[in-house]
Design a protein around this motif. Structure first.
Motif, PDB file in Angstrom:
ATOM      1  N   PRO A   2       0.830  -1.211   0.000  1.00  7.84           N
ATOM      2  CA  PRO A   2       0.000   0.000   0.000  1.00  7.84           C
ATOM      3  C   PRO A   2       0.864   1.261   0.000  1.00  7.84           C
ATOM      4  CG  PRO A   2      -0.636  -1.498   1.779  1.00  7.84           C
ATOM      5  CD  PRO A   2       0.613  -2.025   1.180  1.00  7.84           C
ATOM      6  N   VAL A   3       0.382   2.285  -0.633  1.00  8.92           N
ATOM      7  CA  VAL A   3       1.092   3.565  -0.664  1.00  8.92           C
ATOM      8  C   VAL A   3       0.158   4.670  -0.211  1.00  8.92           C
ATOM      9  CG1 VAL A   3       2.709   2.892  -2.477  1.00  8.92           C
ATOM     10  CG2 VAL A   3       0.551   3.947  -3.101  1.00  8.92           C
ATOM     11  N   THR A   4       0.738   5.744   0.287  1.00  6.65           N
ATOM     12  CA  THR A   4      -0.015   6.908   0.734  1.00  6.65           C
ATOM     13  C   THR A   4       0.504   8.128  -0.001  1.00  6.65           C
ATOM     14  OG1 THR A   4      -0.280   5.941   2.930  1.00  6.65           O
ATOM     15  CG2 THR A   4      -0.624   8.303   2.741  1.00  6.65           C
ATOM     16  N   ALA A   5      -0.381   8.927  -0.509  1.00  6.89           N
ATOM     17  CA  ALA A   5       0.002  10.163  -1.187  1.00  6.89           C
ATOM     18  C   ALA A   5       0.245  11.249  -0.151  1.00  6.89           C
ATOM     19  CB  ALA A   5      -1.083  10.596  -2.156  1.00  6.89           C
ATOM     20  N   LEU A   6       1.316  11.998  -0.335  1.00  7.10           N
ATOM     21  CA  LEU A   6       1.654  13.132   0.525  1.00  7.10           C
ATOM     22  C   LEU A   6       1.969  14.322  -0.363  1.00  7.10           C
ATOM     23  CD1 LEU A   6       4.174  11.399   2.964  1.00  7.10           C
ATOM     24  CD2 LEU A   6       1.809  11.969   3.448  1.00  7.10           C
ATOM     25  N   SER A   7       1.825  15.501   0.181  1.00  4.91           N
ATOM     26  CA  SER A   7       2.268  16.676  -0.559  1.00  4.91           C
ATOM     27  C   SER A   7       3.429  17.295   0.193  1.00  4.91           C
ATOM     28  CB  SER A   7       1.123  17.683  -0.720  1.00  4.91           C
ATOM     29  OG  SER A   7       0.735  18.181   0.537  1.00  4.91           O
ATOM     30  N   VAL A   8       4.338  17.859  -0.575  1.00  7.06           N
ATOM     31  CA  VAL A   8       5.526  18.475   0.012  1.00  7.06           C
ATOM     32  C   VAL A   8       5.647  19.888  -0.550  1.00  7.06           C
ATOM     33  CG1 VAL A   8       8.043  18.334   0.214  1.00  7.06           C
ATOM     34  CG2 VAL A   8       6.692  16.240   0.153  1.00  7.06           C
ATOM     35  N   MET A  33      12.227  12.378  -5.264  1.00  8.34           N
ATOM     36  CA  MET A  33      11.743  12.700  -3.918  1.00  8.34           C
ATOM     37  C   MET A  33      11.500  11.427  -3.115  1.00  8.34           C
ATOM     38  SD  MET A  33       9.272  16.025  -4.351  1.00  8.34           S
ATOM     39  CE  MET A  33       8.247  15.325  -5.640  1.00  8.34           C
ATOM     40  N   ARG A  34      10.910  10.415  -3.740  1.00 14.20           N
ATOM     41  CA  ARG A  34      10.687   9.136  -3.042  1.00 14.20           C
ATOM     42  C   ARG A  34      12.005   8.530  -2.594  1.00 14.20           C
ATOM     43  NH1 ARG A  34       7.305   5.347  -6.793  1.00 14.20           N
ATOM     44  NH2 ARG A  34       9.430   4.688  -6.894  1.00 14.20           N
ATOM     45  N   GLU A  35      12.988   8.519  -3.496  1.00 16.60           N
ATOM     46  CA  GLU A  35      14.306   7.964  -3.161  1.00 16.60           C
ATOM     47  C   GLU A  35      14.979   8.768  -2.051  1.00 16.60           C
ATOM     48  OE1 GLU A  35      15.969   5.085  -4.455  1.00 16.60           O
ATOM     49  OE2 GLU A  35      13.849   4.796  -4.941  1.00 16.60           O
ATOM     50  N   ALA A  36      14.893  10.087  -2.136  1.00 14.41           N
ATOM     51  CA  ALA A  36      15.522  10.949  -1.131  1.00 14.41           C
ATOM     52  C   ALA A  36      14.911  10.715   0.251  1.00 14.41           C
ATOM     53  CB  ALA A  36      15.394  12.416  -1.534  1.00 14.41           C
TER      54      ALA A  36
END
Length: 91
Positions: A2-8, A33-36
């Motif tokens: 499962p994944v969750t969306a976030l805003s940055v 951004m995911r990797e970081a």
């Protein structure tokens, strides 16, 4: 998984730099951004585990008074025989 969306929220400068790196590496900004974030979280988990281990060792030292001197540890580390750990000392 499962994944969750976030805003940055990023400053314009960081967003521009991120876009530049994404273009140069032929990766999406989202991927970078995911990797970081994943790399940062892993580093912090290792750092925190190290700190907790050190705190536990200090607590153990305060409770038992046992330690291995730096000199004994250096001698052991530079020896070819690693089968015998350096002797514990008491404060």
């Amino acid at each position: 998984m499962p994944v969750t969306a976030l805003s940055v929220k990023l400053s314009d400068d960081v967003k521009s730099r991120l876009d530049s790196v994404a273009k140069q590496t032929k990766r999406s900004a989202h991927y970078l951004m995911r990797e970081a974030v994943a790399e940062y979280v892993e580093r912090q988990e290792k750092r925190l585990a190290f700190i907790h281990e050190a705190e536990d060792a200090l607590t153990d030292y305060h409770e038992t008074g046992l330690f291995v001197s730096g000199e004994a540890m250096e001698k052991w580390a530079s020896s070819s025989d690693k089968s015998k750990m350096p002797p514990w000392e008491k404060k």
